[in-house]
Design a protein around this motif. Structure first.
Motif, short mmCIF file in Angstrom:
data_model
loop_
_atom_site.label_atom_id
_atom_site.label_comp_id
_atom_site.label_asym_id
_atom_site.label_seq_id
_atom_site.Cartn_x
_atom_site.Cartn_y
_atom_site.Cartn_z
N GLY A 79 -47.23 -45.53 49.26
CA GLY A 79 -47.63 -44.07 50.74
C GLY A 79 -47.50 -42.57 49.76
N HIS A 80 -46.69 -42.39 48.83
CA HIS A 80 -46.69 -40.77 48.46
C HIS A 80 -47.81 -40.65 47.74
N ALA A 81 -48.24 -41.63 46.92
CA ALA A 81 -49.53 -41.76 45.77
C ALA A 81 -50.81 -41.38 46.82
N ARG A 82 -50.54 -42.30 47.87
CA ARG A 82 -51.94 -41.30 49.11
C ARG A 82 -51.87 -40.46 49.30
N ALA A 83 -50.38 -40.24 49.62
CA ALA A 83 -50.72 -38.77 50.01
C ALA A 83 -50.36 -37.29 48.58
N ILE A 84 -49.89 -37.66 47.78
CA ILE A 84 -50.69 -36.57 47.02
C ILE A 84 -51.76 -36.53 46.43
N ALA A 85 -52.60 -37.88 46.58
CA ALA A 85 -54.37 -37.91 46.63
C ALA A 85 -55.25 -37.32 47.04
N GLU A 86 -54.48 -36.87 48.51
CA GLU A 86 -54.91 -36.31 50.11
C GLU A 86 -54.68 -34.65 49.37
N ILE A 87 -53.51 -34.41 49.03
CA ILE A 87 -53.64 -33.48 48.26
C ILE A 87 -54.37 -32.62 47.64
N ALA A 88 -54.17 -33.31 46.07
CA ALA A 88 -55.60 -33.19 45.65
C ALA A 88 -56.72 -33.01 45.47
N SER A 89 -56.86 -33.64 46.84
CA SER A 89 -58.65 -33.62 47.39
C SER A 89 -58.49 -32.55 48.00
N ALA A 90 -57.48 -31.96 48.41
CA ALA A 90 -58.16 -30.52 49.62
C ALA A 90 -58.20 -29.49 48.62
N THR A 91 -57.29 -29.28 47.58
CA THR A 91 -57.04 -28.08 46.57
C THR A 91 -57.94 -28.60 46.11
#
Length: 257
Positions: free
Chosen positions: A9-21
């Protein structure tokens, strides 16, 4: 909730942050600099890694972090997150959409989880040791190809292989039913999803390949160095991915003949 599910769950949240940035910068003003080895770095690389590190510091303050741009913090010595904020900076700075975000989680040096995010494609690949692999939450699996002469082979970093290993390069140019040149993480992700059968890659750093290992292996494939050894933080960066053990063995024979 199990520890693995929580990490996922945390890894997916991090991927979303990285993508948006990264997408806020993509095809915009990038602020390109060049390192001592002439590899490029953009403000997007730095910002993505900064935001990922901030998330990890908040949620996993004791864990180690190893990122391409800011180096290594050992943390508790057991847990390590490995980050490539933009895998394929040359693609990114030229407006090419096949750049990725890579995240791996290691426990006692063994990779347990790998994420490959493709921000411009809206794709997120996740592989968890012993649990399987997914693309956008849908299960994926490698192909069943066992013969190199009937396979789709990708050669990554072909110019470097040609320069450093011309004999190996010549062999690769006669291998595969379909052969393509490429760079970076996406060919390996395509292998995990069953579209590509084999990938030969070269001159990588740990943050370039550690996220790929659990993805490919969780999808049923094999990924090692050119000698057939398991990949670790100290591997030399010459790697192969294969859909089946038979293809992997054939590739090892080709590379080491």
């Amino acid at each position: 909730m199990s520890d693995t599910m929580a990490l996922e769950g945390h890894a997916r949240a991090i991927a979303e942050i990285a993508s948006a940035t990264s997408m806020r910068h993509f095809r915009g003003q990038l602020g390109v600099e060049f390192k001592e080895d002439e590899s490029p770095v953009t403000q997007a690389d730095k910002n993505v890694e900064k935001e990922v590190r901030a998330y990890l510091a908040q949620h996993f303050p004791d864990h180690g972090v190893f990122g391409e741009e800011a180096g290594k913090d050992l943390g508790d010595g057991r847990h390590m997150w490995v980050i490539d904020p933009i895998d394929g900076t040359r693609s990114f700075l030229s407006g090419h959409p096949l750049f990725g975000f890579l995240l791996a989680h290691l426990i006692d040096g063994q990779t347990q989880l790998g994420v490959v995010g493709m921000p411009a494609l809206n794709e997120v690949f996740v592989g968890i040791t012993g649990k399987g692999a997914t693309l956008n939450d849908q299960p994926i699996h490698v192909s069943d190809k066992t013969s190199l002469d009937r396979s789709i082979l990708y050669v990554n970093e072909g110019d470097k292989i040609f320069h450093d290993h011309p004999v190996v390069f010549s062999r690769l140019m006669r291998a595969g039913q379909t052969r393509r040149f490429a760079y970076d993480c996406y060919p390996h992700a395509l292998l995990a999803a069953g579209h590509v059968d084999a990938v030969v890659d070269y001159d990588l750093q740990p943050y370039d390949f550690l996220a790929l290992c659990p993805l490919i292996e969780a999808a049923g494939g094999v990924m090692t160095d050119w000698s057939g050894n398991a990949l670790t933080l100290t591997s030399d960066g010459a790697v192969i991915s294969a859909a089946t053990p038979e293809l992997h063995a054939e590739l090892l024979g080709l590379l080491n003949a």
